[in-house]
Design a protein around this motif. Structure first.
Motif, PDB file in Angstrom:
ATOM      1  N   ASN A 115      -1.911  -4.749   0.695  1.00 20.38           N
ATOM      2  CA  ASN A 115      -0.779  -3.820   0.794  1.00 20.38           C
ATOM      3  C   ASN A 115       0.093  -4.026  -0.435  1.00 20.38           C
ATOM      4  O   ASN A 115      -0.075  -4.992  -1.174  1.00 20.38           O
ATOM      5  CB  ASN A 115       0.009  -4.006   2.107  1.00 20.38           C
TER       6      ASN A 115
ATOM      7  N   SER B  58       3.491  -4.370  -0.691  1.00 22.19           N
ATOM      8  CA  SER B  58       4.859  -4.840  -0.482  1.00 22.19           C
ATOM      9  C   SER B  58       5.317  -5.832  -1.548  1.00 22.19           C
ATOM     10  O   SER B  58       6.508  -5.984  -1.795  1.00 22.19           O
ATOM     11  CB  SER B  58       5.001  -5.469   0.910  1.00 22.19           C
TER      12      SER B  58
ATOM     13  N   ASP C 269      -4.223   1.110  -3.420  1.00 19.05           N
ATOM     14  CA  ASP C 269      -4.182   1.316  -1.969  1.00 19.05           C
ATOM     15  C   ASP C 269      -5.598   1.195  -1.414  1.00 19.05           C
ATOM     16  O   ASP C 269      -6.363   2.161  -1.395  1.00 19.05           O
ATOM     17  CB  ASP C 269      -3.593   2.695  -1.640  1.00 19.05           C
TER      18      ASP C 269
ATOM     19  N   ASP D  81      -6.774   0.980   1.518  1.00 23.80           N
ATOM     20  CA  ASP D  81      -7.107   1.743   2.725  1.00 23.80           C
ATOM     21  C   ASP D  81      -7.541   3.172   2.422  1.00 23.80           C
ATOM     22  O   ASP D  81      -8.114   3.848   3.278  1.00 23.80           O
ATOM     23  CB  ASP D  81      -5.916   1.754   3.694  1.00 23.80           C
TER      24      ASP D  81
ATOM     25  N   ASP E 298      -1.925  -7.262   8.003  1.00 21.32           N
ATOM     26  CA  ASP E 298      -2.973  -6.395   7.460  1.00 21.32           C
ATOM     27  C   ASP E 298      -4.295  -6.630   8.196  1.00 21.32           C
ATOM     28  O   ASP E 298      -4.974  -7.640   7.955  1.00 21.32           O
ATOM     29  CB  ASP E 298      -3.152  -6.645   5.969  1.00 21.32           C
TER      30      ASP E 298
ATOM     31  N   ASP F  85      -9.170  -4.013   5.055  1.00 23.51           N
ATOM     32  CA  ASP F  85      -8.538  -5.314   4.815  1.00 23.51           C
ATOM     33  C   ASP F  85      -9.505  -6.443   5.171  1.00 23.51           C
ATOM     34  O   ASP F  85      -9.722  -7.373   4.381  1.00 23.51           O
ATOM     35  CB  ASP F  85      -7.262  -5.456   5.650  1.00 23.51           C
TER      36      ASP F  85
END
Length: 279
Positions: free
Chosen positions: A182, A184, A200, A202, A230, A235
């Motif tokens: 992710n 963040s 990204d 995903d 995650d 992931d």
């Protein structure tokens, strides 16, 4: 010159001296009342911790998690200084709506690359920047207690000295490529000068996922950064591949643990990255 004239002259001379001594005594006995604490509000516990450390007894820092709650709304309307992560904060929306005259310290204002980031508070550089910006604002708002704010900032910088040192040392590592499940921690990674292998994961198709697995197999990725939250299929697939190819996995929690200072939490994260790069 007769005695009466001499006494009259002495009396005249002693009167102002007596008045001076009376006022000097009164000034010595009268204590200067403390100024009213500056009301500081924020929607982020990290900024609450930093503001408390800087303001000390001269500030009252309130954490506002629900600005529509009656009690919290009343506290927020008394704000003199509002601290937020970005301009998208609901606190700023409400402050404008209710025409509050509070000063603002917004973390995103001090990012100079022009990009938009999430979770700005997670970066150690943000902690250090905000300590300075909050000190500057409080000193300007309440100059009477400026020395106290500056001293408190120095105390905080002493506590975060190890954090600042490790952050600077990590920046010395060149050509570091990481893979994050992710984004963040994107701001911190950008500030460190590290390159992301994917923006990204995903959204990747099977071919792109296979390409990432190949990069890990070829040791072209230095470490994988993931969060305990995650748990998507992508992931899990990437974490499994990393472990198979002995690529270090750095796991962090996006939620600040209770009773933990943000600067202590950030230091633990940097040490995990430091350990991963040493493997």
């Amino acid at each position: 010159m007769n005695k009466q004239v001499i006494y009259a002259i002495l009396t005249i001379l002693l009167i102002p001296i007596g008045i001076f001594l009376v006022f000097a005594n009164m000034a010595g006995e009268t204590s200067v009342p403390d100024s009213k604490p500056v009301v500081i509000t924020t929607d982020n516990i990290a900024y609450q911790q930093i503001a408390k450390a800087i303001a000390g007894k001269h500030g009252k820092t309130e954490l506002i998690s629900n600005v529509t709650d009656t009690a919290q709304k009343a506290k927020f309307k008394k704000s003199e200084l509002i601290i937020t992560d970005t301009h998208e904060s609901q606190l700023l929306t409400r402050a404008k709506q209710w025409r509050l005259s509070a000063r603002l310290v917004i973390a995103s204002d001090y990012i100079t690359d022009g990009k938009s980031y999430r979770n700005i508070y997670l970066s150690p550089q943000t902690t250090l920047n905000m300590a300075t910006k909050i000190t500057d604002q409080l000193s300007d708002m309440d100059p009477r207690n400026r020395n106290s704010y500056v001293a408190n900032k120095q105390n905080l910088l002493t506590k975060t000295a190890k954090l600042a040192t490790i952050f600077q040392n990590l920046k010395k590592n060149k050509n570091v490529t990481y893979l994050a499940t992710n984004q963040s921690q994107e701001l911190m990674m950008t500030q460190l000068g590290y390159q992301s292998a994917s923006n990204d994961v995903d959204k990747l198709d099977d071919a792109a996922m296979t390409s990432l697995e190949k990069k890990m197999s070829d040791k072209k990725i230095d470490f994988v950064l993931t969060a305990t939250q995650d748990q998507t299929s992508h992931d899990k697939r990437l974490i499994t591949a990393a472990k198979k190819d002995n690529i270090p996995v750095v796991t962090f929690n996006q939620v600040l643990p209770q009773d933990t200072y943000i600067w202590s939490w950030q230091l633990s994260q940097l040490r995990l990255i430091q350990k991963a790069l040493a493997q």
